[in-house]
Write a protein that holds these residues in place. Structure first.
Motif, PDB file in Angstrom:
ATOM      1  N   ILE A  31      12.274 -18.006 -20.668  1.00 22.17           N
ATOM      2  CA  ILE A  31      11.598 -17.013 -19.841  1.00 22.17           C
ATOM      3  C   ILE A  31      10.998 -17.669 -18.605  1.00 22.17           C
ATOM      4  CG2 ILE A  31       9.713 -15.368 -19.716  1.00 22.17           C
ATOM      5  CD1 ILE A  31       9.944 -15.014 -22.717  1.00 22.17           C
ATOM      6  N   ASN A  32      11.199 -17.047 -17.450  1.00 18.91           N
ATOM      7  CA  ASN A  32      10.494 -17.432 -16.235  1.00 18.91           C
ATOM      8  C   ASN A  32       9.699 -16.281 -15.636  1.00 18.91           C
ATOM      9  OD1 ASN A  32      11.033 -20.292 -15.518  1.00 18.91           O
ATOM     10  ND2 ASN A  32      13.158 -19.604 -15.712  1.00 18.91           N
ATOM     11  N   THR A  33      10.164 -15.062 -15.867  1.00 15.98           N
ATOM     12  CA  THR A  33       9.498 -13.891 -15.316  1.00 15.98           C
ATOM     13  C   THR A  33       9.444 -12.807 -16.371  1.00 15.98           C
ATOM     14  OG1 THR A  33      10.387 -14.398 -13.130  1.00 15.98           O
ATOM     15  CG2 THR A  33       9.530 -12.169 -13.458  1.00 15.98           C
ATOM     16  N   MET A  34       8.311 -12.140 -16.465  1.00 24.50           N
ATOM     17  CA  MET A  34       8.177 -11.000 -17.370  1.00 24.50           C
ATOM     18  C   MET A  34       7.602  -9.827 -16.604  1.00 24.50           C
ATOM     19  SD  MET A  34       7.202 -12.462 -21.101  1.00 24.50           S
ATOM     20  CE  MET A  34       7.786 -10.935 -21.830  1.00 24.50           C
ATOM     21  N   ALA A  35       7.935  -8.642 -17.081  1.00 28.98           N
ATOM     22  CA  ALA A  35       7.515  -7.448 -16.350  1.00 28.98           C
ATOM     23  C   ALA A  35       7.339  -6.277 -17.298  1.00 28.98           C
ATOM     24  CB  ALA A  35       8.544  -7.099 -15.282  1.00 28.98           C
ATOM     25  N   TRP A  36       6.656  -5.287 -16.786  1.00 25.74           N
ATOM     26  CA  TRP A  36       6.531  -4.007 -17.451  1.00 25.74           C
ATOM     27  C   TRP A  36       7.186  -2.942 -16.566  1.00 25.74           C
ATOM     28  CZ3 TRP A  36       4.724  -3.380 -22.308  1.00 25.74           C
ATOM     29  CH2 TRP A  36       3.978  -4.421 -22.861  1.00 25.74           C
ATOM     30  N   PHE A  37       7.994  -2.112 -17.210  1.00 28.76           N
ATOM     31  CA  PHE A  37       8.610  -0.961 -16.570  1.00 28.76           C
ATOM     32  C   PHE A  37       8.168   0.284 -17.336  1.00 28.76           C
ATOM     33  CE2 PHE A  37      11.966  -2.561 -13.667  1.00 28.76           C
ATOM     34  CZ  PHE A  37      11.881  -3.915 -13.949  1.00 28.76           C
ATOM     35  N   ARG A  38       8.398   1.429 -16.745  1.00 30.96           N
ATOM     36  CA  ARG A  38       8.145   2.680 -17.454  1.00 30.96           C
ATOM     37  C   ARG A  38       9.208   3.703 -17.074  1.00 30.96           C
ATOM     38  NH1 ARG A  38       2.430   4.367 -14.455  1.00 30.96           N
ATOM     39  NH2 ARG A  38       3.318   4.838 -12.388  1.00 30.96           N
ATOM     40  N   GLN A  39       9.391   4.644 -17.987  1.00 28.05           N
ATOM     41  CA  GLN A  39      10.421   5.655 -17.750  1.00 28.05           C
ATOM     42  C   GLN A  39       9.981   6.990 -18.312  1.00 28.05           C
ATOM     43  OE1 GLN A  39      14.334   4.766 -19.362  1.00 28.05           O
ATOM     44  NE2 GLN A  39      15.298   5.909 -17.695  1.00 28.05           N
ATOM     45  N   VAL A  40      10.176   8.008 -17.501  1.00 27.77           N
ATOM     46  CA  VAL A  40       9.922   9.383 -17.886  1.00 27.77           C
ATOM     47  C   VAL A  40      11.278  10.059 -18.080  1.00 27.77           C
ATOM     48  CG1 VAL A  40       8.949  11.572 -17.113  1.00 27.77           C
ATOM     49  CG2 VAL A  40       7.758   9.441 -16.583  1.00 27.77           C
ATOM     50  N   ARG A  45      14.166   4.351 -14.574  1.00 27.67           N
ATOM     51  CA  ARG A  45      13.140   3.414 -15.010  1.00 27.67           C
ATOM     52  C   ARG A  45      12.457   2.816 -13.785  1.00 27.67           C
ATOM     53  NH1 ARG A  45      15.322  -0.055 -19.760  1.00 27.67           N
ATOM     54  NH2 ARG A  45      16.833  -0.629 -18.138  1.00 27.67           N
ATOM     55  N   GLU A  46      11.138   2.704 -13.854  1.00 20.87           N
ATOM     56  CA  GLU A  46      10.331   2.294 -12.708  1.00 20.87           C
ATOM     57  C   GLU A  46       9.598   0.990 -13.006  1.00 20.87           C
ATOM     58  OE1 GLU A  46       6.946   4.500 -10.015  1.00 20.87           O
ATOM     59  OE2 GLU A  46       6.689   4.576 -12.207  1.00 20.87           O
ATOM     60  N   PHE A  47       9.671   0.047 -12.080  1.00 14.22           N
ATOM     61  CA  PHE A  47       8.904  -1.182 -12.208  1.00 14.22           C
ATOM     62  C   PHE A  47       7.420  -0.862 -12.100  1.00 14.22           C
ATOM     63  CE2 PHE A  47       7.851  -5.574 -11.787  1.00 14.22           C
ATOM     64  CZ  PHE A  47       6.769  -5.591 -10.913  1.00 14.22           C
ATOM     65  N   TYR A  94       6.804   2.858 -21.938  1.00 14.64           N
ATOM     66  CA  TYR A  94       6.621   1.582 -21.255  1.00 14.64           C
ATOM     67  C   TYR A  94       7.459   0.518 -21.952  1.00 14.64           C
ATOM     68  CZ  TYR A  94       2.919   3.376 -18.303  1.00 14.64           C
ATOM     69  OH  TYR A  94       2.220   4.077 -17.358  1.00 14.64           O
ATOM     70  N   TYR A  95       8.175  -0.245 -21.142  1.00 13.04           N
ATOM     71  CA  TYR A  95       9.063  -1.286 -21.638  1.00 13.04           C
ATOM     72  C   TYR A  95       8.640  -2.653 -21.103  1.00 13.04           C
ATOM     73  CZ  TYR A  95      12.295   2.523 -22.744  1.00 13.04           C
ATOM     74  OH  TYR A  95      12.876   3.668 -23.244  1.00 13.04           O
ATOM     75  N   CYS A  96       8.725  -3.621 -21.953  1.00 15.46           N
ATOM     76  CA  CYS A  96       8.543  -5.013 -21.580  1.00 15.46           C
ATOM     77  C   CYS A  96       9.922  -5.601 -21.288  1.00 15.46           C
ATOM     78  CB  CYS A  96       7.876  -5.736 -22.742  1.00 15.46           C
ATOM     79  SG  CYS A  96       7.760  -7.506 -22.583  1.00 15.46           S
ATOM     80  N   ALA A  97      10.000  -6.465 -20.277  1.00 18.16           N
ATOM     81  CA  ALA A  97      11.278  -7.071 -19.913  1.00 18.16           C
ATOM     82  C   ALA A  97      11.070  -8.535 -19.557  1.00 18.16           C
ATOM     83  CB  ALA A  97      11.889  -6.331 -18.736  1.00 18.16           C
ATOM     84  N   ALA A  98      12.104  -9.331 -19.779  1.00 15.40           N
ATOM     85  CA  ALA A  98      12.034 -10.761 -19.485  1.00 15.40           C
ATOM     86  C   ALA A  98      13.278 -11.206 -18.741  1.00 15.40           C
ATOM     87  CB  ALA A  98      11.875 -11.566 -20.769  1.00 15.40           C
ATOM     88  N   SER A  99      13.088 -12.194 -17.881  1.00 17.84           N
ATOM     89  CA  SER A  99      14.198 -12.723 -17.097  1.00 17.84           C
ATOM     90  C   SER A  99      14.111 -14.238 -17.028  1.00 17.84           C
ATOM     91  CB  SER A  99      14.160 -12.147 -15.679  1.00 17.84           C
ATOM     92  OG  SER A  99      15.139 -12.757 -14.866  1.00 17.84           O
ATOM     93  N   LEU A 105      10.623 -10.228  -9.113  1.00 20.10           N
ATOM     94  CA  LEU A 105      11.732  -9.333  -9.416  1.00 20.10           C
ATOM     95  C   LEU A 105      11.215  -7.924  -9.628  1.00 20.10           C
ATOM     96  CD1 LEU A 105      13.516 -11.632 -12.020  1.00 20.10           C
ATOM     97  CD2 LEU A 105      14.130 -11.346  -9.610  1.00 20.10           C
ATOM     98  N   LEU A 106      11.844  -6.961  -8.954  1.00 23.25           N
ATOM     99  CA  LEU A 106      11.426  -5.572  -9.054  1.00 23.25           C
ATOM    100  C   LEU A 106      12.511  -4.664  -9.634  1.00 23.25           C
ATOM    101  CD1 LEU A 106       9.725  -5.243  -5.545  1.00 23.25           C
ATOM    102  CD2 LEU A 106       8.618  -5.701  -7.725  1.00 23.25           C
ATOM    103  N   GLN A 107      13.728  -5.142  -9.697  1.00 24.69           N
ATOM    104  CA  GLN A 107      14.849  -4.320 -10.127  1.00 24.69           C
ATOM    105  C   GLN A 107      15.169  -4.572 -11.595  1.00 24.69           C
ATOM    106  OE1 GLN A 107      16.051  -2.065  -8.018  1.00 24.69           O
ATOM    107  NE2 GLN A 107      14.646  -2.840  -6.458  1.00 24.69           N
ATOM    108  N   ASP A 108      15.401  -3.492 -12.344  1.00 27.50           N
ATOM    109  CA  ASP A 108      15.620  -3.673 -13.783  1.00 27.50           C
ATOM    110  C   ASP A 108      16.896  -4.454 -14.076  1.00 27.50           C
ATOM    111  OD1 ASP A 108      16.625  -0.200 -14.490  1.00 27.50           O
ATOM    112  OD2 ASP A 108      17.353  -1.680 -13.047  1.00 27.50           O
ATOM    113  N   GLN A 109      17.862  -4.433 -13.178  1.00 25.41           N
ATOM    114  CA  GLN A 109      19.105  -5.164 -13.458  1.00 25.41           C
ATOM    115  C   GLN A 109      18.904  -6.676 -13.446  1.00 25.41           C
ATOM    116  OE1 GLN A 109      18.738  -2.942 -10.906  1.00 25.41           O
ATOM    117  NE2 GLN A 109      19.784  -3.632  -9.045  1.00 25.41           N
ATOM    118  N   ASN A 110      17.765  -7.161 -12.959  1.00 30.87           N
ATOM    119  CA  ASN A 110      17.491  -8.590 -12.959  1.00 30.87           C
ATOM    120  C   ASN A 110      16.884  -9.075 -14.268  1.00 30.87           C
ATOM    121  OD1 ASN A 110      18.342  -9.238 -10.272  1.00 30.87           O
ATOM    122  ND2 ASN A 110      16.542  -8.190  -9.508  1.00 30.87           N
TER     123      ASN A 110
END
Length: 124
Positions: A31-40, A45-47, A94-99, A105-110
């Motif tokens: 892991i180098n970057t972690m983020a939270w996204f959310r989706q309605v 899905r939104e950063f 709300y989703y946790c994501a790691a890259s 990074l702002l885009q979920d594809q990353n």
């Protein structure tokens, strides 16, 4: 493989607070970057917020600045999202994501790794 497990969602009244947690297991060293996204439902899905795993750098979308704080405990391999002054428009899964990428990074594809999501509902 890296696994992410979120917890801490729930129902709260407007103006209230919640803290989400995301625990990483497995190949957490990648892991180098972690983020939270959310989706309605019905929306993309939104950063929401991100953090660099190796330093204190954080970034947020404008709508949560001053209300949400992302933090981490490297020893516990856990990232948190403290959400204060919640509004009904914060309602989402709300989703946790790691890259493995090491930049803002702002885009979920990353993000290659995702948790299962946790529901946050804010009532008015």
């Amino acid at each position: 493989q890296l696994q992410l497990v979120e917890s801490g969602g729930g129902l709260v009244q407007a103006g209230g607070s919640l803290r989400l947690s995301c625990a990483a297991s497995g190949r957490a060293f990648s892991i180098n970057t972690m983020a939270w996204f959310r989706q309605v439902p019905g929306k993309e899905r939104e950063f929401v917020a991100g953090t660099n795993w190796n330093n204190a750098y954080t970034w947020y979308i404008d709508s949560v600045k001053g209300r949400f704080t992302v933090s981490k405990d490297n020893a516990k391999r856990t990232v948190y999202l403290q959400m204060n002054s919640l509004k009904p428009e914060d309602t989402a899964v709300y989703y946790c994501a790691a890259s493995g990428l090491n930049r803002k990074l702002l885009q979920d594809q990353n993000y290659a790794y995702w948790g299962q999501g946790t529901q946050v509902t804010v009532s008015s």
